[in-house]
Design a protein around this motif. Structure first.
Motif, PDB file in Angstrom:
ATOM      1  N   ASN A 160      -6.807  -3.928  14.221  1.00  0.00           N
ATOM      2  CA  ASN A 160      -6.128  -3.552  12.989  1.00  0.00           C
ATOM      3  C   ASN A 160      -5.863  -4.739  12.089  1.00  0.00           C
TER       4      ASN A 160
ATOM      5  N   LEU B 113      -4.549   2.629   0.021  1.00  0.00           N
ATOM      6  CA  LEU B 113      -5.186   2.141   1.247  1.00  0.00           C
ATOM      7  C   LEU B 113      -4.879   3.013   2.477  1.00  0.00           C
ATOM      8  N   PRO B 114      -3.654   3.558   2.601  1.00  0.00           N
ATOM      9  CA  PRO B 114      -3.393   4.412   3.767  1.00  0.00           C
ATOM     10  C   PRO B 114      -4.365   5.592   3.886  1.00  0.00           C
TER      11      PRO B 114
ATOM     12  N   PHE C   9      -6.609 -10.903   5.781  1.00  0.00           N
ATOM     13  CA  PHE C   9      -5.330 -11.015   5.086  1.00  0.00           C
ATOM     14  C   PHE C   9      -4.166 -11.028   6.083  1.00  0.00           C
ATOM     15  N   THR C  10      -4.172 -10.063   7.005  1.00  0.00           N
ATOM     16  CA  THR C  10      -3.095  -9.972   7.989  1.00  0.00           C
ATOM     17  C   THR C  10      -3.029 -11.225   8.838  1.00  0.00           C
TER      18      THR C  10
ATOM     19  N   PHE D 226      -9.445  -7.409   3.159  1.00  0.00           N
ATOM     20  CA  PHE D 226      -8.418  -6.462   3.595  1.00  0.00           C
ATOM     21  C   PHE D 226      -8.909  -5.488   4.650  1.00  0.00           C
TER      22      PHE D 226
ATOM     23  N   ALA E  79      -0.627   9.755   2.255  1.00  0.00           N
ATOM     24  CA  ALA E  79      -1.657   9.933   3.272  1.00  0.00           C
ATOM     25  C   ALA E  79      -1.100  10.589   4.529  1.00  0.00           C
TER      26      ALA E  79
ATOM     27  N   PRO F 232     -10.180  -4.741   8.335  1.00  0.00           N
ATOM     28  CA  PRO F 232     -10.206  -5.337   9.667  1.00  0.00           C
ATOM     29  C   PRO F 232     -11.628  -5.484  10.207  1.00  0.00           C
TER      30      PRO F 232
ATOM     31  N   ALA G 163      -2.161  -0.068  -4.819  1.00  0.00           N
ATOM     32  CA  ALA G 163      -3.377   0.200  -4.052  1.00  0.00           C
ATOM     33  C   ALA G 163      -3.125  -0.017  -2.564  1.00  0.00           C
ATOM     34  N   LEU G 164      -2.403  -1.100  -2.230  1.00  0.00           N
ATOM     35  CA  LEU G 164      -2.175  -1.422  -0.820  1.00  0.00           C
ATOM     36  C   LEU G 164      -1.313  -0.383  -0.116  1.00  0.00           C
ATOM     37  N   PHE G 165      -0.266   0.095  -0.800  1.00  0.00           N
ATOM     38  CA  PHE G 165       0.695   0.931  -0.090  1.00  0.00           C
ATOM     39  C   PHE G 165       0.564   2.411  -0.389  1.00  0.00           C
TER      40      PHE G 165
ATOM     41  N   TRP H 217      -7.354   5.514   3.878  1.00  0.00           N
ATOM     42  CA  TRP H 217      -8.407   5.059   4.795  1.00  0.00           C
ATOM     43  C   TRP H 217      -8.063   5.459   6.231  1.00  0.00           C
TER      44      TRP H 217
ATOM     45  N   PHE I  15      -2.739   5.989 -12.571  1.00  0.00           N
ATOM     46  CA  PHE I  15      -2.992   5.411 -11.252  1.00  0.00           C
ATOM     47  C   PHE I  15      -1.675   5.178 -10.508  1.00  0.00           C
TER      48      PHE I  15
ATOM     49  N   ASN J  60      -1.392   1.662   8.451  1.00  0.00           N
ATOM     50  CA  ASN J  60      -1.619   0.765   7.333  1.00  0.00           C
ATOM     51  C   ASN J  60      -0.610  -0.386   7.345  1.00  0.00           C
TER      52      ASN J  60
ATOM     53  N   LEU K 231      -0.319  -3.858  -5.450  1.00  0.00           N
ATOM     54  CA  LEU K 231       0.699  -3.323  -4.543  1.00  0.00           C
ATOM     55  C   LEU K 231       0.541  -1.811  -4.387  1.00  0.00           C
TER      56      LEU K 231
ATOM     57  N   PRO L 180      -1.209   7.602   9.156  1.00  0.00           N
ATOM     58  CA  PRO L 180      -1.999   6.636   8.395  1.00  0.00           C
ATOM     59  C   PRO L 180      -1.136   5.581   7.702  1.00  0.00           C
TER      60      PRO L 180
ATOM     61  N   MET M 201      -1.525  -2.675  10.009  1.00  0.00           N
ATOM     62  CA  MET M 201      -2.702  -3.462   9.641  1.00  0.00           C
ATOM     63  C   MET M 201      -2.311  -4.611   8.716  1.00  0.00           C
ATOM     64  N   LEU M 202      -1.330  -4.378   7.845  1.00  0.00           N
ATOM     65  CA  LEU M 202      -0.921  -5.412   6.907  1.00  0.00           C
ATOM     66  C   LEU M 202       0.089  -6.378   7.527  1.00  0.00           C
TER      67      LEU M 202
END
Lengths: 481, 299
Positions: A41, A204-205, A45-46, A25, B127, A27, A199-201, A207, B118, B135, A197, B131, B138-139
């Motif tokens: 970016n 992760l942002p 995965f992308t 995940f 965020a 880049p 974690a991803l949305f 980061w 969580f 994100n 899901l 960001p 990126m996805l």
């Protein structure tokens, strides 16, 4: 070998799988990023889930200019796809390792297979890299040897070694053992996809906060050369024009939130008074009709505003009929008392809806209390004041604290639709400012500054929320989050 | 003595009742008159509408505005996108909320408390816009229809609502199913899901209305892909355009026809996208009170 060695090995294996998934995940570790044209970016995965990136966005022009063969592009894509399938197999294997011995063995076999597939995929990517370099015009594609090549080779190889070692150390499963897993882990695996899901949305942002420390424009690459440390932070607070901007935006934000908080008792009063209408049908009808505006979007609210307050609108017709005005004007372009107007629109849209929670609260108050109070000679207003209001106080308190914690977040939609070039100075709240700065403007400071402001806003909001929670715990002995 | 007291208060009572009645009548009218006003303006003679002469009653009733706009390709496309995202997005969100809401009530789950926190804590932080956008980029979810659906699948608030609701159902029902050898999926499908109908109806409305009304994600994520614009995004563009034209008209004497059609177009599209909400919403209203009372306060 003992049982505990295999248990340790399995834990190491899980950690390795988590690492591999992360790498897929990120880049920076994308093994398919072999050309400078592939956006920085795009993660593995992308690249895999949206073939359009490689086939259309990146290599469309190079293909037409014959800097690259179509077969090379296909090889890159399939290499990425196969590598990703390997990663997916590893993830599945890690899930299986939560089961009994028989499931674990199966998991290890899957892990072995997945690693082999991954290595094959990675090798295909290598081949594609070679094919790309054969073209005479390869410098146009800015070839780079991806860091991910090595990383994924190492990860998959380590996985093979681990899987074999675990297979050897794992005790043989019994003859008639069935595939089984503790409900403890079964439940965990059922919820896992949804955690991914989240974690991803949501996580992760975070980061993306790194953009605050770089020189970066939308559509550019992020590289360490552009690292500027806290320069943008200094710029944000050091530049006088910028500082004046922020003071203005914060004034708007606090003013609008302040008006909202100061009038946050309105829904409660609305509910209490509504409950005083004793006949059922009118009360229901009022409740239903006043909540309708809550369900239309802010664009539609603006459309309503436009219909009624523009030059040809209802208001002008009324004012002219009453003889107050000679000719119509467009009231939307009149930018006096913007805060009040925004508050009025918010109230029009939200009052009936916000009252619902208090209406529910009133219906849960014990009717015997009212009867007892009536017998004791309490009139209508005394009953409201001494029974209904205390009954709703805790709900009011929770909502008030949440309102205070959200003082910086007025939301974007309302102000986005109502803003025009003339009213910016009084309508621009923090959320809108971040949008206008970050996405609608193209200056070099846009992205880093908008990121910093979003970052500070989040940190302050979370701090406020937890403080509000503390206050609530101290005063009521109950937490709100 | 007692009678006296009642007599005395009844004067104030009547005054209060009158005040109350007048207040609520007025506020209700303010809430619904705009919709009526929009509606009569979309079915009246366009020339009268454009000069602002339709105010209380419709004149020269016709429905050609609606039929004409339905033929506009751009709008048809936007409507299709909006309907698709509403159906897919709501269905996936409701099923997920139900399933996750059910799972987090299971004490047996490994790390249940941590998992619940969580998920729930994501309601309170984000965020920030940039960001988040990077994100999504990126996805691969920018300029991509799934960008509307996938990020909106897990909705912590709705999960709380379902979880609280399930906790209010007697545990024995589930346990008896377990005794009969049913697994988690079977119990969920056969026992929990049917019992949760009221709360699922509530979050279905929340989800559907949210998707139907969404436009900022369309504006931010789909910049380069006009075929993916939602209906509300189109409407936003018409309105921005129309209000700019309005400015220019007053200053100089430009072609007035453009303004006329703009007013009619934006009114008709607005009304067209309000009508579905007005049709569905009253039937769902009765579920809200219960669902919200259980969920929002306990949070």
């Amino acid at each position: 070998m003992t049982k505990s060695t295999s248990a340790t090995l399995i834990i190491i294996k899980r950690a390795l799988v988590v690492l591999t998934c992360f790498a897929a995940f990120f880049p920076a570790f994308n093994p398919a990023k072999m050309s400078g044209l592939i956006t920085g970016n795009a993660s593995l995965f992308t690249n895999t889930i949206s073939p359009g990136i490689i086939f259309n966005d990146v290599f469309n022009r190079p293909l037409r200019m014959e800097w690259i063969e179509y077969s090379t592009i296909q090889t890159i894509y399939f290499g990425a796809l196969i590598t990703f399938l390997g990663v997916a197999a590893l993830a599945a294997a890690a899930c299986l390792s939560f089961g009994n011995t028989k499931l674990r063995r199966l998991g290890l076999v899957v892990a072995l297979g997945g690693s082999v597939v991954g290595i094959v995929g990675n090798t295909i990517l290598r081949v594609a890299y070679g094919m790309m370099n054969e073209n005479a015009n390869v410098h146009r594609l800015e070839p780079i040897e991806p860091l991910g090549f090595i990383l994924f080779y190492v990860l998959f190889a380590a996985m093979i070694v681990l899987a074999v070692a675990t297979l050897v150390s794992l005790p043989k499963s019994e003859e008639n053992e069935k595939f089984q897993m503790d409900s403890k882990y079964r439940l965990f695996l059922m919820i896992l996809p949804f955690l991914v899901l989240v974690a991803l949305f949501a996580y992760l942002p975070l980061w993306g906060w790194r953009y605050a420390f770089f020189n970066f424009r939308l559509g550019q690459e992020l590289s360490m050369e552009n690292f500027v440390g806290f320069r943008w932070f200094e710029f944000l607070f050091g530049n006088p024009a910028r500082r004046a901007d922020i003071v203005r935006v914060l004034t708007n934000t606090f003013a609008l939130s302040g008006i909202g908080i100061a009038t946050s008792w309105l829904p409660m009063v609305f509910a209490i008074f509504l409950a005083e209408i004793k006949s059922n049908h009118p009360r229901r009808a009022i409740q239903t009709l006043t909540t309708i505006p809550n369900f239309i979007s802010w664009v539609l609210v603006y459309s309503v505003a436009f219909a009624i307050f523009s030059t040809e609108g209802f208001l002008n017709w009324m004012l002219m009929n009453l003889g107050i005005m000679e000719s119509g004007t467009n009231h939307l372009m009149d930018n006096g008392s913007m805060w009040l107007k925004m508050w009025l629109w918010g109230t029009w849209k939200g009052l009936g809806w916000s009252a619902i929670i208090y209406i529910a609260g009133i219906s849960s108050i014990d009717p015997q209390l009212y009867e007892a109070a009536t017998v004791d000679g309490a009139g209508r207003f005394r009953r409201m004041w001494h029974i209904t209001v205390p009954g709703l106080a805790s709900t009011f308190f929770v909502l008030l604290l949440l309102g205070i914690a959200n003082v910086l977040s007025n939301g974007l939609e309302q102000y986005l639709v109502f803003q025009n070039h003339a009213n910016r100075s009084t309508i621009e709240v923090l959320d809108l400012y971040i949008y206008n700065q970050g996405l609608a403007s193209q200056t070099s400071s846009a992205v880093p500054l908008a990121t910093i402001m979003g970052m500070l806003k989040s940190i302050i909001s979370v701090t406020l929320l937890f403080s509000a929670n503390k206050v609530s715990k101290l005063l009521r002995g109950e937490s709100i989050v | 003595m007692k009678l006296d007291h009642y007599k005395k208060s009844s004067g104030g009572d009547i005054a209060f009742n009158i005040f109350n009645g007048v207040f609520f009548t007025l506020f209700t009218i303010i809430c619904i008159f705009p919709f009526y006003y929009l509606f009569i303006n979309t079915i009246s003679d366009n020339e009268l509408v454009s000069s602002g002469r339709i105010n209380l009653l419709p004149q020269g009733i016709h429905f050609t505005n609606y039929t004409a706009l339905m033929q506009a390709a751009e709008l048809g496309r936007a409507l299709f996108i909006t309907i698709s995202r509403t159906v897919l997005g709501t269905a996936s969100m409701v099923l997920t909320s139900a399933f996750v809401g059910y799972l987090v009530t299971k004490d047996a789950m490994f790390g249940r408390k941590f998992i619940y926190r969580f998920i729930i804590i994501t309601m309170y932080f984000n965020a920030g816009l940039i960001p988040w956008f990077m994100n999504m980029h990126m996805l691969g979810l920018t300029n991509n229809f799934w960008g509307y659906i996938i990020p909106a699948i897990v909705q912590p608030f709705n999960i709380i609502l379902v979880k609280t609701y399930i906790e209010s159902i007697p545990k024995e029902l589930e346990e008896s199913a377990f005794m009969d050898g049913a697994g988690y999926f079977t119990t969920f499908r056969a026992i929990v899901l049917p019992l949760c109908k009221p709360i699922l109806a509530t979050i279905t409305v929340f989800g559907a209305v949210g998707h139907w009304n969404a436009f900022t994600d369309s504006i931010i994520l789909m910049q380069a892909e006009p075929t993916l614009y939602t209906l509300q995004h189109r409407l936003y563009l018409y309105l921005q355009f129309a209000s700019d034209i309005g400015d220019v008209l007053r200053e100089g004497s430009l072609d007035v026809d453009l303004m006329l059609s703009n007013r009619v177009v934006s009114l008709t599209v607005s009304m067209g996208s309000i009508i579905p909400i007005l049709c569905v919403y009253p039937f769902m209203q009765r579920y809200f009170q219960k669902g919200l009372m259980l969920g929002a306060v306990k949070g």
